[in-house]
Scaffold this motif. Structure first.
Motif, PDB file in Angstrom:
ATOM      1  N   LEU A  72       0.822  -1.215   0.000  1.00  0.00           N
ATOM      2  CA  LEU A  72       0.000   0.000   0.000  1.00  0.00           C
ATOM      3  C   LEU A  72       0.855   1.264   0.000  1.00  0.00           C
ATOM      4  O   LEU A  72       0.369   2.341  -0.351  1.00  0.00           O
ATOM      5  N   THR A  73       2.131   1.141   0.395  1.00  0.00           N
ATOM      6  CA  THR A  73       2.989   2.324   0.499  1.00  0.00           C
ATOM      7  C   THR A  73       4.080   2.376  -0.567  1.00  0.00           C
ATOM      8  O   THR A  73       4.676   3.434  -0.771  1.00  0.00           O
ATOM      9  N   VAL A  74       4.361   1.273  -1.240  1.00  0.00           N
ATOM     10  CA  VAL A  74       5.362   1.268  -2.310  1.00  0.00           C
ATOM     11  C   VAL A  74       4.663   1.695  -3.590  1.00  0.00           C
ATOM     12  O   VAL A  74       3.699   1.068  -4.035  1.00  0.00           O
ATOM     13  N   ILE A  75       5.141   2.802  -4.201  1.00  0.00           N
ATOM     14  CA  ILE A  75       4.503   3.345  -5.404  1.00  0.00           C
ATOM     15  C   ILE A  75       5.446   3.228  -6.601  1.00  0.00           C
ATOM     16  O   ILE A  75       6.646   3.008  -6.443  1.00  0.00           O
ATOM     17  N   LEU A  76       4.899   3.385  -7.790  1.00  0.00           N
ATOM     18  CA  LEU A  76       5.694   3.236  -9.014  1.00  0.00           C
ATOM     19  C   LEU A  76       6.873   4.201  -9.055  1.00  0.00           C
ATOM     20  O   LEU A  76       7.976   3.829  -9.467  1.00  0.00           O
ATOM     21  N   ASP A  77       6.668   5.448  -8.642  1.00  0.00           N
ATOM     22  CA  ASP A  77       7.768   6.420  -8.669  1.00  0.00           C
ATOM     23  C   ASP A  77       8.937   6.019  -7.778  1.00  0.00           C
ATOM     24  O   ASP A  77      10.063   6.459  -7.998  1.00  0.00           O
ATOM     25  N   ASP A  78       8.709   5.160  -6.772  1.00  0.00           N
ATOM     26  CA  ASP A  78       9.785   4.727  -5.878  1.00  0.00           C
ATOM     27  C   ASP A  78      10.886   3.955  -6.607  1.00  0.00           C
ATOM     28  O   ASP A  78      12.017   3.903  -6.137  1.00  0.00           O
ATOM     29  N   PHE A  79      10.566   3.358  -7.747  1.00  0.00           N
ATOM     30  CA  PHE A  79      11.526   2.488  -8.434  1.00  0.00           C
ATOM     31  C   PHE A  79      12.465   3.236  -9.368  1.00  0.00           C
ATOM     32  O   PHE A  79      13.466   2.672  -9.806  1.00  0.00           O
ATOM     33  N   GLY A  80      12.158   4.470  -9.710  1.00  0.00           N
ATOM     34  CA  GLY A  80      13.024   5.220 -10.622  1.00  0.00           C
ATOM     35  C   GLY A  80      13.109   4.571 -11.998  1.00  0.00           C
ATOM     36  O   GLY A  80      14.189   4.492 -12.592  1.00  0.00           O
ATOM     37  N   PHE A  81      11.986   4.094 -12.503  1.00  0.00           N
ATOM     38  CA  PHE A  81      11.954   3.419 -13.799  1.00  0.00           C
ATOM     39  C   PHE A  81      12.427   4.329 -14.927  1.00  0.00           C
ATOM     40  O   PHE A  81      12.219   5.541 -14.895  1.00  0.00           O
ATOM     41  N   ASP A  82      13.032   3.703 -15.932  1.00  0.00           N
ATOM     42  CA  ASP A  82      13.358   4.349 -17.206  1.00  0.00           C
ATOM     43  C   ASP A  82      12.524   3.698 -18.290  1.00  0.00           C
ATOM     44  O   ASP A  82      12.055   2.562 -18.127  1.00  0.00           O
ATOM     45  N   ILE A  83      12.378   4.384 -19.402  1.00  0.00           N
ATOM     46  CA  ILE A  83      11.671   3.808 -20.543  1.00  0.00           C
ATOM     47  C   ILE A  83      12.396   2.538 -20.968  1.00  0.00           C
ATOM     48  O   ILE A  83      13.618   2.516 -21.094  1.00  0.00           O
ATOM     49  N   GLY A  84      11.643   1.469 -21.153  1.00  0.00           N
ATOM     50  CA  GLY A  84      12.212   0.189 -21.549  1.00  0.00           C
ATOM     51  C   GLY A  84      12.427  -0.771 -20.388  1.00  0.00           C
ATOM     52  O   GLY A  84      12.672  -1.954 -20.610  1.00  0.00           O
ATOM     53  N   ASP A  85      12.362  -0.274 -19.165  1.00  0.00           N
ATOM     54  CA  ASP A  85      12.511  -1.169 -18.012  1.00  0.00           C
ATOM     55  C   ASP A  85      11.381  -2.184 -17.995  1.00  0.00           C
ATOM     56  O   ASP A  85      10.265  -1.902 -18.424  1.00  0.00           O
ATOM     57  N   ARG A  86      11.703  -3.369 -17.472  1.00  0.00           N
ATOM     58  CA  ARG A  86      10.739  -4.465 -17.437  1.00  0.00           C
ATOM     59  C   ARG A  86      10.689  -5.077 -16.048  1.00  0.00           C
ATOM     60  O   ARG A  86      11.676  -5.070 -15.320  1.00  0.00           O
ATOM     61  N   PHE A  87       9.517  -5.633 -15.734  1.00  0.00           N
ATOM     62  CA  PHE A  87       9.371  -6.449 -14.541  1.00  0.00           C
ATOM     63  C   PHE A  87       8.248  -7.434 -14.804  1.00  0.00           C
ATOM     64  O   PHE A  87       7.630  -7.401 -15.875  1.00  0.00           O
ATOM     65  N   THR A  88       8.014  -8.339 -13.872  1.00  0.00           N
ATOM     66  CA  THR A  88       6.990  -9.355 -14.104  1.00  0.00           C
ATOM     67  C   THR A  88       5.948  -9.327 -12.995  1.00  0.00           C
ATOM     68  O   THR A  88       6.191  -8.858 -11.888  1.00  0.00           O
ATOM     69  N   TYR A  89       4.787  -9.850 -13.349  1.00  0.00           N
ATOM     70  CA  TYR A  89       3.667 -10.011 -12.427  1.00  0.00           C
ATOM     71  C   TYR A  89       3.156 -11.425 -12.634  1.00  0.00           C
ATOM     72  O   TYR A  89       2.733 -11.779 -13.736  1.00  0.00           O
ATOM     73  N   THR A  90       3.260 -12.252 -11.608  1.00  0.00           N
ATOM     74  CA  THR A  90       2.767 -13.622 -11.692  1.00  0.00           C
ATOM     75  C   THR A  90       1.446 -13.688 -10.952  1.00  0.00           C
ATOM     76  O   THR A  90       1.335 -13.233  -9.811  1.00  0.00           O
ATOM     77  N   TYR A  91       0.457 -14.245 -11.620  1.00  0.00           N
ATOM     78  CA  TYR A  91      -0.863 -14.408 -11.024  1.00  0.00           C
ATOM     79  C   TYR A  91      -1.267 -15.858 -11.227  1.00  0.00           C
ATOM     80  O   TYR A  91      -1.039 -16.420 -12.294  1.00  0.00           O
ATOM     81  N   ASN A  92      -1.871 -16.448 -10.225  1.00  0.00           N
ATOM     82  CA  ASN A  92      -2.299 -17.838 -10.267  1.00  0.00           C
ATOM     83  C   ASN A  92      -1.076 -18.754 -10.316  1.00  0.00           C
ATOM     84  O   ASN A  92      -0.640 -19.185 -11.377  1.00  0.00           O
ATOM     85  N   PHE A  93      -0.541 -19.047  -9.158  1.00  0.00           N
ATOM     86  CA  PHE A  93       0.659 -19.868  -9.071  1.00  0.00           C
ATOM     87  C   PHE A  93       0.425 -21.311  -9.523  1.00  0.00           C
ATOM     88  O   PHE A  93       1.379 -22.031  -9.787  1.00  0.00           O
ATOM     89  N   TYR A  94      -0.820 -21.742  -9.627  1.00  0.00           N
ATOM     90  CA  TYR A  94      -1.109 -23.098 -10.117  1.00  0.00           C
ATOM     91  C   TYR A  94      -0.900 -23.183 -11.626  1.00  0.00           C
ATOM     92  O   TYR A  94      -0.267 -24.094 -12.128  1.00  0.00           O
ATOM     93  N   ASP A  95      -1.483 -22.231 -12.344  1.00  0.00           N
ATOM     94  CA  ASP A  95      -1.328 -22.205 -13.805  1.00  0.00           C
ATOM     95  C   ASP A  95      -0.156 -21.345 -14.248  1.00  0.00           C
ATOM     96  O   ASP A  95       0.182 -21.323 -15.420  1.00  0.00           O
ATOM     97  N   HIS A  96       0.458 -20.631 -13.302  1.00  0.00           N
ATOM     98  CA  HIS A  96       1.638 -19.800 -13.529  1.00  0.00           C
ATOM     99  C   HIS A  96       1.418 -18.828 -14.695  1.00  0.00           C
ATOM    100  O   HIS A  96       2.075 -18.911 -15.727  1.00  0.00           O
TER     101      HIS A  96
END
Length: 193
Positions: A72-96
Motif C-alpha cells: 500500500l505504500t510502495v509506489i511506481l515512482d519509488d523504483f526510478g523506472f526508465d523507458i524500456g525497463d521491465r518487470f513481471t507479475y505472476t498471477y495464479n501460481f497453479y497455472d503460472h
C-alpha cells in the motif's frame, strides 16, 4: 510525479493477451495489482507477486506468501523506472500466468490529483477466468463473415448474424468496459493487509 505508459502481456499465450495502461507515479503496488485484475478480467481468486529489479513484492494473505514491504505504500515512482525497463507479475501460481510488464513511456506531470488509471489498447480476453481460445463453432461463425464479404448473403439468415454478434460480444476486447471499471475508486477494502 510521473505518468507511466505500461504494457502488460501474458507470456506463452497465442493469440496474445495484452493491455496498454496509463498510470500515475503514485499508484501503489496494491493498486497496480487491482488495476491489472480489472484490465485482464480476473477476479482476484489467486495469489500473485511482482518481481521488480530482483525483489519480490505483493499483497500478503493468510496462509500465502509474505513480503517485506507494504504494497500500500510502495509506489511506481519509488523504483526510478526508465523507458524500456521491465518487470513481471505472476498471477495464479497453479497455472503460472506470468505477465511481462514493460515501461513504454514516462511523462512528468504537475497535477496528479484528477488522474485516473485507464486502458488505451489491448487484445485478447479471458472467459471464465481462462484464456480464450477459438472453438470450431467460432471458426464456423467467422465463415459467415466471409460469405457476407464475398456477396453470398442469400445463404445467411438474421439468426446467423445475431448468433455471430452474440459470440463476438462474448469474446472481444472491450476497452470501454475496462475503463468504466478503472474509473471507479480503488477500494482499500479489497486489501487485507
Amino acid at each position: 510525479m510521473n505518468i507511466y505508459a505500461i504494457k502488460v502481456a501474458l507470456r506463452g499465450i497465442s493469440p496474445m493477451i495484452w493491455r496498454r495502461l496509463q498510470l500515475s507515479g503514485n499508484t501503489s503496488l496494491a493498486d497496480l495489482h487491482h488495476i491489472i485484475q480489472l484490465a485482464m478480467g480476473w477476479e482476484n481468486d489467486y495469489l500473485h507477486s511482482f518481481h521488480i529489479f530482483g525483489k519480490d513484492y505483493g499483497i500478503a494473505y493468510e496462509g500465502g506468501l509474505s513480503f517485506s514491504d507494504n504494497p500500500l505504500t510502495v509506489i511506481l515512482d519509488d523504483f526510478g523506472f526508465d523507458i524500456g525497463d521491465r518487470f513481471t507479475y505472476t498471477y495464479n501460481f497453479y497455472d503460472h500466468w506470468l505477465n511481462d510488464i514493460r515501461i513504454e513511456a514516462i511523462q512528468p506531470i504537475d497535477d496528479i490529483t484528477a488522474f485516473a488509471p485507464y486502458c488505451y489498447k489491448g487484445q485478447g480476453r479471458f472467459i471464465d477466468n481462462k484464456p480464450y481460445y477459438r472453438t470450431d463453432e467460432q471458426y464456423a461463425l467467422s465463415a459467415i463473415l466471409v460469405d457476407i464479404f464475398h456477396g453470398n448473403e442469400a445463404t445467411i439468415t438474421v439468426g446467423d448474424i445475431r448468433l455471430l454478434i452474440e459470440k463476438y460480444e462474448a469474446i472481444r476486447f472491450n476497452r470501454q468496459a475496462i475503463n468504466t471499471l478503472l474509473s471507479q475508486p480503488l477500494s482499500d477494502a479489497i486489501y487485507p493487509c
